[in-house]
Design a protein around this motif. Structure first.
Motif, short mmCIF file in Angstrom:
data_model
loop_
_atom_site.label_atom_id
_atom_site.label_comp_id
_atom_site.label_asym_id
_atom_site.label_seq_id
_atom_site.Cartn_x
_atom_site.Cartn_y
_atom_site.Cartn_z
N PRO A 137 4.76 10.77 6.35
CA PRO A 137 4.39 10.71 7.77
C PRO A 137 3.68 9.40 8.09
N MET A 138 3.78 8.98 9.34
CA MET A 138 3.13 7.75 9.76
C MET A 138 1.62 7.81 9.53
N SER A 139 1.05 8.98 9.62
CA SER A 139 -0.40 9.11 9.43
C SER A 139 -0.80 8.71 8.01
N ASP A 140 0.04 9.05 7.02
CA ASP A 140 -0.25 8.64 5.65
C ASP A 140 -0.13 7.14 5.47
N LEU A 141 0.91 6.57 6.05
CA LEU A 141 1.11 5.12 5.95
C LEU A 141 -0.04 4.37 6.61
N GLU A 142 -0.45 4.83 7.77
CA GLU A 142 -1.53 4.16 8.47
C GLU A 142 -2.85 4.33 7.73
N PHE A 143 -3.07 5.50 7.14
CA PHE A 143 -4.31 5.72 6.38
C PHE A 143 -4.38 4.78 5.19
N PHE A 144 -3.28 4.63 4.47
CA PHE A 144 -3.28 3.74 3.31
C PHE A 144 -3.49 2.30 3.74
N ALA A 145 -2.88 1.92 4.85
CA ALA A 145 -3.07 0.55 5.36
C ALA A 145 -4.54 0.32 5.69
N GLU A 146 -5.20 1.32 6.22
CA GLU A 146 -6.62 1.18 6.53
C GLU A 146 -7.45 1.04 5.26
N ARG A 147 -7.06 1.75 4.20
CA ARG A 147 -7.79 1.62 2.93
C ARG A 147 -7.64 0.20 2.37
N LEU A 148 -6.43 -0.35 2.42
CA LEU A 148 -6.23 -1.72 1.96
C LEU A 148 -7.01 -2.69 2.84
N TRP A 149 -6.98 -2.42 4.14
CA TRP A 149 -7.72 -3.28 5.06
C TRP A 149 -9.22 -3.26 4.74
N GLN A 150 -9.72 -2.10 4.35
CA GLN A 150 -11.14 -2.01 4.00
C GLN A 150 -11.45 -2.85 2.77
N VAL A 151 -10.56 -2.83 1.78
CA VAL A 151 -10.77 -3.66 0.60
C VAL A 151 -10.79 -5.14 0.98
N MET A 152 -9.82 -5.54 1.79
CA MET A 152 -9.68 -6.96 2.14
C MET A 152 -10.79 -7.47 3.03
N THR A 153 -11.38 -6.59 3.85
CA THR A 153 -12.36 -7.05 4.84
C THR A 153 -13.78 -6.61 4.51
N SER A 154 -13.99 -5.94 3.38
CA SER A 154 -15.35 -5.61 2.95
C SER A 154 -15.97 -6.81 2.25
N CYS A 155 -17.23 -7.04 2.49
CA CYS A 155 -17.91 -8.12 1.80
C CYS A 155 -18.06 -7.77 0.32
N GLU A 156 -18.29 -8.77 -0.48
CA GLU A 156 -18.38 -8.56 -1.93
C GLU A 156 -19.48 -7.57 -2.28
N GLU A 157 -20.60 -7.65 -1.58
CA GLU A 157 -21.73 -6.75 -1.87
C GLU A 157 -21.34 -5.29 -1.62
N ARG A 158 -20.58 -5.05 -0.57
CA ARG A 158 -20.17 -3.68 -0.28
C ARG A 158 -19.15 -3.19 -1.31
N ARG A 159 -18.28 -4.07 -1.76
CA ARG A 159 -17.30 -3.64 -2.75
C ARG A 159 -17.98 -3.20 -4.04
N TYR A 160 -19.04 -3.92 -4.43
CA TYR A 160 -19.79 -3.51 -5.62
C TYR A 160 -20.56 -2.21 -5.37
N ALA A 161 -21.17 -2.09 -4.22
CA ALA A 161 -22.05 -0.95 -3.95
C ALA A 161 -21.28 0.33 -3.65
N GLU A 162 -20.15 0.22 -2.96
CA GLU A 162 -19.47 1.41 -2.47
C GLU A 162 -18.13 1.68 -3.12
N LEU A 163 -17.39 0.63 -3.52
CA LEU A 163 -16.08 0.84 -4.13
C LEU A 163 -16.16 0.96 -5.65
#
Length: 550
Positions: A137-163
């Protein structure tokens, strides 16, 4: 007298350290446990396969993969002479055009597209790639795109602290979504190409690798995904050792490190076991490029007292998984695709590449019995799951013939679709499984084991992984498990770690010349402003929002 450095281990990390030090005039000795040099990167000739003066068939630990984000290793290769006409080993790297996604009983998909510049672009791209052939479903595709977008647009400090503390599997909510979502999106490229399992790898590591792999591939063209134009030992390892030797270094094979001896707060010597006996090797500095599972038993109370951070090596030594190769030698060249093929329906996460089309200057008639014309090189990334055609046993519980049979059947079911018969049984001349897989019911001497598994960056493991420079002034680490910008167990990480180790020695000895160059590994530069915005929010204790509004 030149400063003496003993390099422990002769894989990519050890060769990098030896090369960098020897080129700066250090007295370097490299001690490699294997008879065949190169560690996990080495080629493995098929024993006794050559007849009438021909070379043995070229087996591999697994095919070599040089994605676009590799920069340290290609730089080293550019300084290794190859042949008599001024070429270097970097000239042996060739780009491939595509990555093919092969499925059981369905046409394959070739991945080439464009660079996403916004969350909308990313959603559109994922829809273009996946929606026309996946029942998602489009909802799954959009959700995964948002997850990738979060990785790409999160600052380094957040990636260490939260991911970093959570798995990629949890981060992309794979458990609550369909098998198709799990297979194509959650596991995606990383499972097959770099053995970064979604369930076990940290969201920071796997997410960053997913982005780096995708960023390279969707740009298209040569250079985004590179391979060697010949067997690894011929194209890289032997020339590298020859250059180290020319610079005054020494390479010792069949030299197993059995003990590390301290004197005060420094390493005094290492004990080396060779076919001729045991001896103590003293040096001014020691660079340890031994895999984590082999270094673990060498770390005693003396080492831990001087460098408590080495406890992380002992704690993480079991964080390893199998990723090993099998080669099918064929009587004809089967090209399939100009690049790697990912078999997404394979329970064993197999990946293949057709080598002969890329080894254009290699005359296969001069190998084996002269009848081989094609090589299908396959990596098996999941050895703990039952296969498709023998669903009762895990890969590691099968004998070698059963492993070969299962892989070949998976290959055929994925390639022979739409009435095409790309792979036939009568093509098989022979096959060869990586000799690091030791089976008790084979003719090999060890119990069921993998002598060179691959390290996995599990959630929260970053803080446990030591840095290249330890608390022991003359003992550093040059392996893929240490903290690096690359942050993945691969050749690039080993090369990067070795450069940091060498720079430490250069600093300690008062070196005034040029040090080893180091590169950063950022997320796509086009999204830098988004990450700056997120850093501002992170410092204020606010959650990620993926926007560009300050």
């Amino acid at each position: 007298m030149a400063t003496k450095v003993a390099v422990l281990g002769g894989g990519i990390g050890g060769l990098t350290a030896g090369h960098e030090l020897a080129s700066r005039g250090f007295d370097v000795e490299i001690f490699d446990a294997k008879k065949i040099p190169g560690g996990k990167a080495r080629s493995i000739p098929v024993p006794d396969s050559g007849t009438q003066g021909r070379r043995d068939l070229p087996g591999e630990h697994g095919f070599r993969f040089f994605p676009a984000f590799y920069v340290h290793l290609p730089d080293s290769m550019s300084r290794i002479p190859f042949g008599p006409h001024g070429a270097t080993c970097a000239d042996n790297l060739i780009g491939v055009e595509a990555i093919e996604i092969a499925r059981y009983d369905a046409p394959p998909i070739d991945l080439l597209a464009r660079v996403p510049r916004s969350i909308l672009d990313l959603k559109i791209l994922i829809k273009e790639i996946y929606s026309h052939f996946l029942p998602l479903p489009m909802s799954d595709l959009e959700f995964f795109a948002e997850r990738l977008w979060q990785v790409m647009t999160s600052c380094e400090e957040r990636r260490y602290a939260e991911l970093e503390p959570q798995s990629w599997w949890d981060f992309v909510d794979a458990e609550n979504r369909s098998p198709e979502y799990q297979k194509f999106l959650a596991e995606g490229l990383s499972r097959s190409l770099v053995a970064a399992r979604a369930q076990e790898g940290s969201a920071r590591t796997v997410g960053q690798i997913q982005v780096r792999l995708a960023d390279g591939m969707i740009r298209g063209g040569k250079g985004t995904d590179r391979v060697l134009n010949a067997p690894t030992t011929d194209a890289l390892i032997h020339p590298w050792i020859a250059e180290i030797t020319r610079l005054g270094g020494t390479y010792h094979s069949q030299s197993v490190i059995t003990a590390i001896t301290m004197e005060g707060d420094r390493v005094k010597s290492v004990t080396v076991q060779t076919p001729q006996g045991s001896s103590a090797i003293e040096a001014d500095y020691f660079v340890c490029a031994i895999p984590i599972e082999h270094l673990d038993p060498l770390i005693d109370t003396g080492l831990l007292s001087a460098a408590p951070e080495l406890q992380g090596v002992k704690d993480l030594a079991q964080n390893v998984r199998w990723m090993n190769g099998i080669q099918f030698f064929l009587t004809e060249d089967v090209k399939i695709v100009d690049g790697h093929t990912l078999y997404v329906d394979s329970p064993w996460a197999i990946t293949s590449i057709s080598e002969a089309q890329l080894w254009k200057h290699l005359d296969l008639s001069q190998y084996g019995d002269g009848k081989v014309r094609g090589i299908l090189s396959v990596d098996i990334s999941d050895w703990n799951t039952p296969g498709t055609f023998d669903p009762k046993k895990k890969a590691k519980d099968l004998d070698l013939q059963q492993i070969a049979d299962e892989v070949w059947q998976e290959l055929k079911r994925s390639q022979n679709v739409d009435g095409k018969e790309i792979l036939r049984d009568d093509m098989i001349h022979s096959w060869f499984i990586d000799t690091d897989i030791e089976m008790s019911h084979s003719a090999r001497p060890h119990p069921v084991a993998n002598l060179e598994p691959l390290f996995i960056n599990t959630p929260g493991s970053w803080k446990q992984r030591p840095k290249a420079l330890t608390s022991i002034a003359n003992f550093s680490l040059a392996s893929d498990y240490v903290q690096t910008q690359t942050d993945l167990a691969c050749m690039e990480a080993a090369n990067e770690a070795a450069r940091v180790a060498v720079n430490g020695i250069l600093d300690a000895t008062g070196w005034t010349g040029q040090k080893c160059r180091l590169w950063s590994m950022p997320m796509p530069d086009a999204l830098r402003l988004w990450r700056e915005h997120d850093k501002h929010r992170f410092e204020q204790g606010k959650p990620w929002d993926g926007r560009l509004i300050f």
